[in-house]
Design a protein around this motif. Sequence first.
Motif, PDB file in Angstrom:
ATOM      1  N   THR A 451       0.813  -1.227   0.000  1.00  0.00           N
ATOM      2  CA  THR A 451       0.000   0.000   0.000  1.00  0.00           C
ATOM      3  C   THR A 451       0.841   1.269   0.000  1.00  0.00           C
ATOM      4  OG1 THR A 451      -0.150  -0.005   2.424  1.00  0.00           O
ATOM      5  CG2 THR A 451      -1.872  -1.185   1.191  1.00  0.00           C
ATOM      6  N   TYR A 452       2.168   1.126  -0.005  1.00  0.00           N
ATOM      7  CA  TYR A 452       3.040   2.296   0.045  1.00  0.00           C
ATOM      8  C   TYR A 452       3.639   2.589  -1.332  1.00  0.00           C
ATOM      9  CZ  TYR A 452       3.258   2.894   5.137  1.00  0.00           C
ATOM     10  OH  TYR A 452       2.969   3.151   6.445  1.00  0.00           O
ATOM     11  N   LEU A 453       3.686   3.870  -1.680  1.00  0.00           N
ATOM     12  CA  LEU A 453       4.460   4.302  -2.828  1.00  0.00           C
ATOM     13  C   LEU A 453       5.888   4.589  -2.389  1.00  0.00           C
ATOM     14  CD1 LEU A 453       1.905   6.731  -4.508  1.00  0.00           C
ATOM     15  CD2 LEU A 453       2.474   4.391  -5.213  1.00  0.00           C
ATOM     16  N   ARG A 454       6.803   4.618  -3.339  1.00  0.00           N
ATOM     17  CA  ARG A 454       8.213   4.821  -3.033  1.00  0.00           C
ATOM     18  C   ARG A 454       8.458   6.004  -2.108  1.00  0.00           C
ATOM     19  NH1 ARG A 454      11.752   7.428  -7.675  1.00  0.00           N
ATOM     20  NH2 ARG A 454      10.429   9.135  -6.960  1.00  0.00           N
ATOM     21  N   ASP A 455       7.834   7.139  -2.402  1.00  0.00           N
ATOM     22  CA  ASP A 455       8.129   8.364  -1.657  1.00  0.00           C
ATOM     23  C   ASP A 455       7.556   8.366  -0.245  1.00  0.00           C
ATOM     24  OD1 ASP A 455       9.478   9.246  -3.854  1.00  0.00           O
ATOM     25  OD2 ASP A 455       7.867  10.502  -4.611  1.00  0.00           O
ATOM     26  N   ASN A 456       6.732   7.360   0.072  1.00  0.00           N
ATOM     27  CA  ASN A 456       6.165   7.277   1.414  1.00  0.00           C
ATOM     28  C   ASN A 456       6.792   6.189   2.269  1.00  0.00           C
ATOM     29  OD1 ASN A 456       4.233   9.359   1.125  1.00  0.00           O
ATOM     30  ND2 ASN A 456       2.875   7.979  -0.007  1.00  0.00           N
ATOM     31  N   LYS A 459       8.352   6.537   5.871  1.00  0.00           N
ATOM     32  CA  LYS A 459       7.517   6.639   7.063  1.00  0.00           C
ATOM     33  C   LYS A 459       7.436   5.310   7.800  1.00  0.00           C
ATOM     34  CE  LYS A 459       4.675  10.263   4.949  1.00  0.00           C
ATOM     35  NZ  LYS A 459       3.324  10.632   4.449  1.00  0.00           N
ATOM     36  N   ALA A 460       7.518   4.219   7.046  1.00  0.00           N
ATOM     37  CA  ALA A 460       7.484   2.900   7.668  1.00  0.00           C
ATOM     38  C   ALA A 460       8.873   2.397   8.023  1.00  0.00           C
ATOM     39  CB  ALA A 460       6.794   1.900   6.735  1.00  0.00           C
ATOM     40  N   LEU A 461       9.856   2.724   7.175  1.00  0.00           N
ATOM     41  CA  LEU A 461      11.186   2.130   7.332  1.00  0.00           C
ATOM     42  C   LEU A 461      12.078   2.892   8.295  1.00  0.00           C
ATOM     43  CD1 LEU A 461      11.897   1.063   3.644  1.00  0.00           C
ATOM     44  CD2 LEU A 461      11.014  -0.313   5.523  1.00  0.00           C
ATOM     45  N   TYR A 462      11.911   4.183   8.402  1.00  0.00           N
ATOM     46  CA  TYR A 462      12.741   4.963   9.320  1.00  0.00           C
ATOM     47  C   TYR A 462      12.066   5.034  10.685  1.00  0.00           C
ATOM     48  CZ  TYR A 462      15.405   6.262   5.141  1.00  0.00           C
ATOM     49  OH  TYR A 462      16.162   6.232   3.996  1.00  0.00           O
ATOM     50  N   THR A 463      11.873   3.839  11.257  1.00  0.00           N
ATOM     51  CA  THR A 463      11.285   3.649  12.582  1.00  0.00           C
ATOM     52  C   THR A 463      11.970   2.458  13.228  1.00  0.00           C
ATOM     53  OG1 THR A 463       9.593   2.103  11.790  1.00  0.00           O
ATOM     54  CG2 THR A 463       9.021   4.456  11.768  1.00  0.00           C
ATOM     55  N   GLU A 464      11.748   2.246  14.518  1.00  0.00           N
ATOM     56  CA  GLU A 464      12.305   1.076  15.202  1.00  0.00           C
ATOM     57  C   GLU A 464      11.811  -0.205  14.543  1.00  0.00           C
ATOM     58  OE1 GLU A 464      14.512   0.696  17.480  1.00  0.00           O
ATOM     59  OE2 GLU A 464      14.836   2.772  18.092  1.00  0.00           O
ATOM     60  N   THR A 465      10.528  -0.245  14.238  1.00  0.00           N
ATOM     61  CA  THR A 465       9.964  -1.443  13.613  1.00  0.00           C
ATOM     62  C   THR A 465      10.512  -1.646  12.203  1.00  0.00           C
ATOM     63  OG1 THR A 465       7.916  -1.153  14.868  1.00  0.00           O
ATOM     64  CG2 THR A 465       7.818  -2.584  12.929  1.00  0.00           C
ATOM     65  N   GLY A 466      10.586  -0.567  11.428  1.00  0.00           N
ATOM     66  CA  GLY A 466      11.083  -0.670  10.057  1.00  0.00           C
ATOM     67  C   GLY A 466      12.514  -1.146   9.987  1.00  0.00           C
ATOM     68  N   GLN A 467      13.329  -0.828  11.001  1.00  0.00           N
ATOM     69  CA  GLN A 467      14.741  -1.229  10.994  1.00  0.00           C
ATOM     70  C   GLN A 467      14.932  -2.686  11.397  1.00  0.00           C
ATOM     71  OE1 GLN A 467      17.637   0.667   9.936  1.00  0.00           O
ATOM     72  NE2 GLN A 467      15.818   1.538   8.935  1.00  0.00           N
ATOM     73  N   LYS A 468      13.847  -3.368  11.728  1.00  0.00           N
ATOM     74  CA  LYS A 468      13.920  -4.807  11.983  1.00  0.00           C
ATOM     75  C   LYS A 468      13.806  -5.602  10.686  1.00  0.00           C
ATOM     76  CE  LYS A 468      12.069  -4.444  16.667  1.00  0.00           C
ATOM     77  NZ  LYS A 468      10.942  -4.779  17.587  1.00  0.00           N
ATOM     78  N   PRO A 478      16.739   9.746  -0.818  1.00  0.00           N
ATOM     79  CA  PRO A 478      17.587  10.930  -1.017  1.00  0.00           C
ATOM     80  C   PRO A 478      16.915  12.230  -0.570  1.00  0.00           C
ATOM     81  CG  PRO A 478      16.716  10.163  -3.114  1.00  0.00           C
ATOM     82  CD  PRO A 478      16.324   9.136  -2.098  1.00  0.00           C
ATOM     83  N   ARG A 479      15.598  12.195  -0.368  1.00  0.00           N
ATOM     84  CA  ARG A 479      14.878  13.409   0.057  1.00  0.00           C
ATOM     85  C   ARG A 479      14.644  13.445   1.567  1.00  0.00           C
ATOM     86  NH1 ARG A 479      10.661  12.698  -4.960  1.00  0.00           N
ATOM     87  NH2 ARG A 479      11.880  13.802  -6.515  1.00  0.00           N
ATOM     88  N   GLN A 480      15.075  12.391   2.257  1.00  0.00           N
ATOM     89  CA  GLN A 480      14.886  12.310   3.708  1.00  0.00           C
ATOM     90  C   GLN A 480      16.198  11.888   4.360  1.00  0.00           C
ATOM     91  OE1 GLN A 480      12.018  13.301   4.922  1.00  0.00           O
ATOM     92  NE2 GLN A 480      10.860  13.327   3.000  1.00  0.00           N
ATOM     93  N   GLN A 481      17.295  12.556   3.985  1.00  0.00           N
ATOM     94  CA  GLN A 481      18.605  12.135   4.458  1.00  0.00           C
ATOM     95  C   GLN A 481      18.790  12.340   5.956  1.00  0.00           C
ATOM     96  OE1 GLN A 481      21.607  10.660   2.459  1.00  0.00           O
ATOM     97  NE2 GLN A 481      19.543   9.943   1.977  1.00  0.00           N
ATOM     98  N   ASP A 482      18.122  13.324   6.539  1.00  0.00           N
ATOM     99  CA  ASP A 482      18.249  13.500   7.983  1.00  0.00           C
ATOM    100  C   ASP A 482      17.667  12.303   8.723  1.00  0.00           C
ATOM    101  OD1 ASP A 482      15.745  14.161   7.012  1.00  0.00           O
ATOM    102  OD2 ASP A 482      15.380  15.734   8.507  1.00  0.00           O
ATOM    103  N   LEU A 483      16.514  11.810   8.255  1.00  0.00           N
ATOM    104  CA  LEU A 483      15.902  10.636   8.875  1.00  0.00           C
ATOM    105  C   LEU A 483      16.703   9.365   8.589  1.00  0.00           C
ATOM    106  CD1 LEU A 483      12.120  11.352   8.202  1.00  0.00           C
ATOM    107  CD2 LEU A 483      13.354  11.565  10.369  1.00  0.00           C
TER     108      LEU A 483
END
Length: 598
Positions: A451-456, A459-468, A478-483
Motif C-alpha cells: 500500500t506504500y508508494l516509493r516516496d512514502n 515513514k514505515a522504514l525509518y522507525t524502530e519497527t522498520g529497521q527490523k 535521497p529526500r529524507q537524508q536526515d531521517l
Amino acid sequence: MQLWKVSTLINKVSMDNKTSMAPRLTFVLLSACMIYTGNGYKPVVYMHGIFGSYKESAGFLKWIEEEHSSTETLSIDAYNNADSAVNLMQQIQDIAQILQAYMNSHPGGINLICYSQGGLICRGVLEHIQHNVDTFISLSSPQAGQFGDTQYLKYLFPHLLRDQVYRIAYSEEGQNISVSNYWNDPHHQDLYLKYSKYLAVLNNETFSPDSQKFKNNFTLLKRLVMLGGPDDGVITPWQSSHFGFYDKDLNIVEMKNQPWYTNDWFGLRTLDSRGGLVTKVIPGVQHNYWIRNHTVFMDHILPYLNWFSMSWLQISCTIFVLVVCRVHTCSGYKPVIFMHGILADSDEGNQLLDWIAKDHPGTIGLTIDAFNRQESIVNMTAQVNEVSSIMQDFMTKHPEGVNLICFSQGGLVCRGVIEQVAHNVNTFISLSCPQAGQFGDTNFLKNFFPTYLRDNLYKALYTETGQKISVGNYWNDPRQQDLYLQWSQYLAVVNNQSVNPNSQKFKTNFTRLKRLVMIGGPDDGVITPWQSSHFGFYDSNLNMVEMKDQPWYQKDSFGLKTLDSRGGLVTHVVPGVMHIHWHSNITVYKNYILPYLD
C-alpha cells in the motif's frame, strides 16, 4: 636437465613447508617451469590509431612488461601519423606481412591490442589470413563504422558537415582515405554498400569471393574483448565499439539486433555462442586516454592477457608439476564462498559453483546456508553476526585466502562481514548489489509494502519497527537524508556516515581486500538506481551522482578510495541482464566472474 631442477625444488619446498604447503608448492613449481623453460605469457602486438604512431604505446607496453615479466611485445611501426590516412586495404596488406612474420616466429600464439582505427585494421588482417591470435582486444574501435562530427573528421573534411561527408566518402577518390573506408551513413546505405571498399567488405555486407575465408579466419579467434564507453567523444556512436550502430532514424541498434550478428555474416555470432565475446562499457574515459588510463589497463585489459603460450618443454614440465601436485594434494585456486540474495536460499549459488568446478577443477566451494527464504528479511546486523561466524570458520580452514561472490542483498551482508572481521578475502565480487542503497518501486518491494508508494516508504522504514526488516536497513531516501542518518542501523553504519566507535576498524578491514569487482547494469529492473551496484546514487533532485563524486568515496569513509588508488576496484556495466538472471547467465559468469577467480 630442466625437469631435474624442478624436482630439486619439489624436495626443498616439501621439506621447508610442512604446513600450508599446497599453494606455495604450486606457485614455486609453475614458476620454475617458466623460469627454466622460457616465458609463459603470449607475446602482445599493439596497433596504433589514426594520426598516431608506434611510439604511442611505449607506456602501455611497459605496464604489460611490469605485470607480466619478460612478455615479448611489438608495436607496429607502419602507417604512422599522416600516413595512417591511407586507405585501409593498402594498410592491411603491409601490416598482414609484419604480423604473419611475427606469428611464424611465435607459433604458440599471440595477443592483439588494437586502438581506434587500428582495431579495424587488425580485424581486416584477422579476416584475411590464417592466424594464431588468441585474444584480440579492440580498444575503442569503430567496428560498426563512424558517423559523427569530431575534430579528426574536421581535420580531413574541414568544409563539410556530418550529413554531407558521404558526398566525398562515397566516391572513388574518397575511398582512398582511411576514414571513408568505414564511414557508415545510415541515411545513405545504398551508396555505402556501393562504394565502401573496406567495412562493408569485412562485414560481408557486399558480395566477396573471400566471404567464407573471412568468416573462417575470424572464428579462429579464441576471444574478442571490446572496450568502449559513452564519454569517448570521438567514436560516434560510441556503441560502434561494440558493433552497435544507428538505424536510419538515428536510434541505436545494439550488436545482437544487427544483421551482421543475427545472420552471422563474418562469424561474430559463432564466436559469441562459444563464449568468446567480451563487452566492456566503461564510462568516464575520453578517446585519447584509453591507452593512458592505468585503471582501464589493470581492470579491463590485463585480466585477458593471462593465457599461456607453452613450448613442448613447458607442457611436459607443467604435466610433471600437476602430477606432483596431485600426489601432494595441491589445489591451485582459492576457495569460493557464495552468499544468496533476499527471499532466496543456499541453492541459488549451485549453478555458479558447478561452473567454477568445471573451469577450475578442485576448487572448494561453499554456499552459505543461513537466512534462507523469508528469514532473509531479518535485520542485516543479525544476519552479519551469524554469517560472519560461518565465514570465519571457513577462512580459518583456508588460510591461503578465499574469494567471495555475493548476490543482491547478499552483497551488503558480505560487505558487513568484511568490515566487521579481520578476514583473508582476496576478491569480493559484488553481483548486482545495492551497495549505495535502494530507492525505487519494484514488484519485489510491493511484496512487503503493497500500500506504500516509493516516496512514502520512509515513514514505515525509518522507525524502530522498520529497521527490523532487512530492506529498511538499506533504504536510502535521497529526500529524507536526515531521517536516514538518524534511523539507518546498517547502511549508514557500514558507510561510516554516522558516528560509530568501530569506524576505523571497518575501514582497516575493508582495505584488507585485494580487489572488489562490482557488476550491474541498466536492465536490472530491481536495484534502483542500478548505479547503486557501483556505489552511485541519487542526489536530492534524483540526479545521478557517480561513485567518485559521492562523499563516501571522496572522504574515503570506509576505504573505497584507498582500494581504488591501488587498482583494486573493478566496475562492469553489463546491459541486457535482468536481476534474477545474474547468477545463472553463462556469459556473465564467463566474462565478468571467472577472470577474477585466482
